[in-house]
Design an enzyme around this catalytic site. Structure first.
Site, mmCIF file in Angstrom:
data_model
loop_
_atom_site.group_PDB
_atom_site.id
_atom_site.type_symbol
_atom_site.label_atom_id
_atom_site.label_comp_id
_atom_site.label_asym_id
_atom_site.label_seq_id
_atom_site.Cartn_x
_atom_site.Cartn_y
_atom_site.Cartn_z
ATOM 1 N N THR A 45 0.561 -6.722 -0.135
ATOM 2 C CA THR A 45 -0.515 -7.728 0.500
ATOM 3 C C THR A 45 -1.313 -8.583 -0.665
ATOM 4 O O THR A 45 -1.625 -9.546 -0.736
ATOM 5 C CB THR A 45 -1.455 -7.248 1.287
ATOM 6 N N THR A 104 -0.090 -1.334 0.256
ATOM 7 C CA THR A 104 -1.053 -0.293 0.740
ATOM 8 C C THR A 104 -0.412 0.790 1.346
ATOM 9 O O THR A 104 -0.755 1.894 1.442
ATOM 10 C CB THR A 104 -2.461 -0.644 1.076
HETATM 11 C C1 SIN Z 1 2.432 -3.650 2.356
HETATM 12 O O1 SIN Z 1 1.963 -2.386 2.261
HETATM 13 O O2 SIN Z 1 3.157 -3.938 1.706
HETATM 14 C C2 SIN Z 1 1.584 -4.282 3.365
HETATM 15 C C3 SIN Z 1 0.372 -3.927 3.606
HETATM 16 C C4 SIN Z 1 -0.497 -3.905 2.304
HETATM 17 O O3 SIN Z 1 -0.294 -4.250 1.168
HETATM 18 O O4 SIN Z 1 -1.698 -3.908 2.553
#
Ligand code: SIN
Length: 326
Positions: A12, A92
């Site tokens: 993200t 995340t």
């Molecule tokens: C991901 O994990 O690539 C998408 C969600 C995020 O980064 O918060």
């Protein structure tokens, strides 16, 4: 000026949405490493920064093959005299798994800092730009190396080993459950409150070509024992059980566990409870059943350690000790 490398893998933090208020429908990993840096002119005061982009993934699609490729790349770059520290941007969602793999497998001579964001780069109050600046500042801090890979987000710094995702959408989603941060970042000033141990883990010298299948199976009311049989029949080389409480094993799982253990498949007891882990012999006679206990690891961390232990032919006693110390 430290020489820093940004290794971008997606997430993200590199996400892009059609609307500045949209924080739940966007494309993760849409922006390149170079565009993340181009959006941060302040970064020039933190070091001489170069960037690489091995993948551009939504981290739900990260696999053990990606862990191996990333660890191989990071080891090569850490060995280069022209690099003083590395920042890895990551989604995340599975950062805790990649972070723990890197915790187990990387040397500790130079800082490696993972960072991420909960809001896409296009959002109002996007958290990524400051997280990335703070991660770069941390990667330029020599004393950070001895902790092993770190995670920087929202002004706090954790060992990657201690940091997991604790909220599905709020900006302060990352954090420790049993362990707190080892330092803070205020703006781009980094303060480490503790001294890192410096010693790498039992797996730091090893990077296998591939990792075996290890399944995590969760216990729940009425969970059928044939989950274990199916895992074994489908080629799992190890099994982690995410059990209730302090690793309590459902009585009707005992025969299937016994069969797996008899076939030489390591079975590790872990807990679906967020904190505390599972200690050997607690609530269950591991010695009699041939099972292992995860110590303070989460089921997903125990899986990572078990994959490495199986691929390096680690003996049972050493494996139990490694799980307790990881
Ligand atoms: C991901 O994990 O690539 C998408 C969600 C995020 O980064 O918060």
């Amino acid at each position: 000026m430290p020489k820093l490398l940004l290794v971008a893998t997606g997430g993200t933090i590199a996400g892009s949405a059609a609307d500045t208020t949209d924080t739940s429908r966007y494309r993760a990993g849409a922006l390149s490493a170079d565009s993340l840096l181009a959006a941060l002119p302040e970064a020039v005061s933190l070091g001489q920064i170069t960037a690489e982009q091995p993948f551009a993934l939504d981290s739900k699609d990260m696999t053990p093959a990606h862990w191996l490729a990333l660890a191989t790349l990071l080891r090569e770059r850490l060995a280069a005299p022209e690099i003083d520290g590395i920042v890895v941007t990551h989604g995340t969602d599975t950062l805790e798994e990649t972070g723990f793999f890197l915790h187990l497998t990387l040397p500790r001579a130079k800082p490696v800092v993972l960072t991420a964001a909960m809001r896409p780069a296009t959002a109002r109050s996007a958290d990524g730009p400051m997280n990335l600046l703070q991660a770069l500042a941390c990667a330029g801090t020599r004393d950070a190396a001895a902790f092993g890979p770190l995670v920087v987000a929202g002004d706090r710094i954790w060992r990657a080993r201690d940091c997991s995702k604790r909220h599905t959408h709020a900006p302060d989603a990352l954090g420790g459950v049993d362990a707190g941060p080892i330092g803070v970042a205020i703006g781009t000033q980094v303060r480490l409150d503790h001294v890192g141990e410096g010693a790498a883990t039992a797996f730091a010298g090893v990077l296998p070509n591939e990792l075996p299948r290890v399944d995590v199976l969760s216990a729940y009311a009425g969970a059928p024992a044939d989950l274990i049989d199916a895992s074994v029949a489908n080629g799992a080389a190890g099994i982690v059980l995410a059990l209730a409480g302090h690793g309590s094993v459902p009585a009707d799982w005992l025969p299937a566990i016994g069969k797996a253990v008899t076939r030489g498949i390591p079975v590790v007891r872990a807990s679906r409870v967020a904190s505390g882990g599972v200690m050997p012999q607690a609530n269950f006679d591991d010695a009699a059943h041939g099972t292992l206990a995860c110590g303070r690891l989460t089921p997903w961390q125990a899986r990572v350690a078990l994959m490495l232990a199986i691929s390096t032919g680690m003996a049972r006693n050493a494996l139990q000790e490694t799980l307790l110390r990881a």
